[in-house]
Design a protein around this motif. Structure first.
Motif, short mmCIF file in Angstrom:
data_model
loop_
_atom_site.label_atom_id
_atom_site.label_comp_id
_atom_site.label_asym_id
_atom_site.label_seq_id
_atom_site.Cartn_x
_atom_site.Cartn_y
_atom_site.Cartn_z
N GLN A 81 -3.21 2.55 -0.96
CA GLN A 81 -2.92 1.25 -1.55
C GLN A 81 -4.03 0.21 -1.38
O GLN A 81 -3.92 -0.87 -1.94
CB GLN A 81 -1.59 0.71 -1.00
N ALA A 82 -5.07 0.50 -0.59
CA ALA A 82 -6.13 -0.49 -0.39
C ALA A 82 -7.39 0.17 0.13
O ALA A 82 -7.36 1.29 0.66
CB ALA A 82 -5.66 -1.57 0.59
N GLY A 116 -2.93 -0.52 4.28
CA GLY A 116 -2.88 0.04 2.94
C GLY A 116 -3.91 1.11 2.67
O GLY A 116 -3.78 1.89 1.73
N MET A 136 -1.76 -5.05 3.94
CA MET A 136 -0.83 -5.30 2.85
C MET A 136 0.41 -5.97 3.44
O MET A 136 0.78 -5.69 4.58
CB MET A 136 -0.39 -3.99 2.19
N ALA A 166 1.45 -5.14 -5.33
CA ALA A 166 0.61 -3.95 -5.33
C ALA A 166 0.82 -3.18 -6.63
O ALA A 166 1.84 -3.36 -7.31
CB ALA A 166 0.96 -3.07 -4.13
N LYS A 193 -0.35 -7.39 -2.17
CA LYS A 193 -1.75 -7.22 -1.78
C LYS A 193 -2.21 -8.41 -0.94
O LYS A 193 -1.48 -9.38 -0.77
CB LYS A 193 -2.63 -7.11 -3.04
N TYR A 194 -3.47 -8.36 -0.51
CA TYR A 194 -4.04 -9.44 0.32
C TYR A 194 -3.89 -10.81 -0.35
O TYR A 194 -3.72 -11.83 0.30
CB TYR A 194 -5.52 -9.16 0.62
N SER A 202 -7.71 -4.01 4.15
CA SER A 202 -6.63 -3.03 4.05
C SER A 202 -5.24 -3.58 4.34
O SER A 202 -4.26 -2.89 4.11
CB SER A 202 -6.91 -1.86 4.99
#
Ligand code: ADP
Ligand code: MN
Ligand code: MN
Ligand code: MN
Length: 371
Positions: free
Chosen positions: A70-71, A65, A78, A110, A104-105, A76
């Motif tokens: 996105q991260a 991500g 996803m 997201a 997400k994690y 990171s």
């Protein structure tokens, strides 16, 4: 000459030799997702040992991500959760394209995963059998960002002959539209039609009718196919809602809507009820009809070029200068559907259909639903 990509000039006869090799019973699955811009799509491919028969046969996957806005790099990974499977019109059977939700994690959606909240609303309004049809307008560009086939210096002849036009002086880049149409049919995307648009090198395809969450799923995959077909031809499709200022039309994503009651005899009264509710939440809708809270659409919704002003709400039969249009036939038959003309070409269909469904069918409306 239009600027085309180097990749599109590679030897396609050589490519074909490899494409016709047998693949030993394995299946290539291309995972597709929306990145952190909320507009662009990403994809990557993996091998499965056999052909998946349904979405349940496709495992979750992950991606970095931090490379897709996105991260953070330090956390990171996803998740990619497959939601919808299609045939792959590029690698052909038995290979698949699969649209994914991004988590997400912590397995929460997201920031740009609006499918999750859209699905919740669509599940709540299931009994209404809400159908959507979206008209995706887009503009073809060379790799230099200049509109495809426009003179390098200066402008084409003014708008007039191009909408639904035919002939080398009216229609530019039809190959893209025809190949994209075939790719959608092969894939199983519910494409409804296509036409040349008012501005030269601007086109439209429609997807629908689709029920509930299916609208967003099919439109996003149709967009993936468009970008992928354009890549083969070495040019670019932009969904910018106003690619050229001046006396040139912008690009929208008109959204056609009906519920079971609207489609039945005397349904016009339910269409009118829905329009009244939409009028009370005009500003809220404008903020979710493009990815920048209305800032993109402000360039397009000027009140000119077949648009309404971004500041006003209006509705009318056969009126293409209104926010909401009731098609003439619907006015006559007193049943059918209405068209919300406000969404920008680069809108997220999940936020658009979520807002329409909750405003028209849930008492709480969009505001509470999106929380
Ligand atoms: P326009 O006249 O605005 O250019 P188009 O022909 O481009 O209209 O698009 C019409 C859209 O309306 C298509 O996406 C189609 O799927 C959709 N549509 C048709 N009937 C219905 C319906 N009953 N409910 C919702 N959408 C519908
Ligand atoms: Mn149309
Ligand atoms: Mn159009
Ligand atoms: Mn329309």
């Amino acid at each position: 000459m239009a600027a085309v990509s180097s990749s599109s000039l590679l030897n396609k006869a050589v490519r074909q030799q490899y494409m016709s090799l047998s693949q030993g019973g394995k299946c290539q699955v291309t995972y597709i997702w929306i990145d952190g811009t909320g507009e662009s799509l990403r994809n990557k491919t993996r091998t499965l040992d056999s052909e998946p028969k349904s979405i349940k046969d496709i495992p979750e996957w992950n991606f970095d991500g931090s490379s897709t806005y996105q991260a953070e790099g330090s956390n990171s990974d996803m998740y990619l959760v497959p939601v919808c499977m299609f045939r792959d019109p590029f690698l052909l059977d038995p290979n698949k394209l699969v649209l994914c939700e991004v988590l997400k994690y912590n397995r929460l959606p997201a920031e740009t995963n609006h499918r999750a909240s859209c699905k919740k609303v669509m599940d709540k309004v299931k009994e209404d059998c809400i159908w959507f049809g979206m008209e995706q307008e887009f503009t073809l560009l060379g790799t230099d960002g200049h509109p495809f086939s426009w003179p390098t210096n200066g402008y084409p002849a003014p708008q007039g002959p191009y909408y639904c036009g035919v002939g080398a002086d009216c229609a530019f880049g039809r190959d893209i539209v025809e190949c994209h149409y075939k790719a959608c049919l092969y894939a199983g995307v519910k494409i409804y039609g296509s036409n040349a648009e008012v501005m030269p090198s601007q086109w439209e395809f429609q997807v629908g009718p689709c029920e509930g969450i299916e609208m967003g799923d099919h439109l996003w995959v149709a967009r993936f196919l468009l970008h992928r077909v354009c890549e083969d031809f070495g040019i670019v499709a932009t969904l910018d809602p106003k690619p050229k200022t001046g006396n040139w039309n912008g690009a929208g994503c008109h959204t056609n809507v009906s519920t079971k009651r609207m489609r039945e005899q005397g349904g016009l009264q339910f269409i009118e009820q829905a329009i009244e509710k939409l009028g009370k939440r005009h500003n809220e809708h404008i903020t979710v009809y493009d990815p920048r809270g209305g800032q993109d659409n402000i360039r397009r919704l000027t009140g000119h070029h077949e648009t309404s002003s971004i500041n006003d709400f209006s509705a009318g039969v056969a009126n293409r200068g209104a926010s909401i249009r009731i098609p003439r036939q619907v006015g006559q038959e007193k049943r059918g559907y209405f068209e919300d003309r406000r969404p920008a070409a680069n809108c997220d269909p999940y936020t658009v259909t979520r807002a329409i469904a909750s405003t028209c069918l849930l008492d709480s409306g969009e505001e509470k639903e999106s929380k």
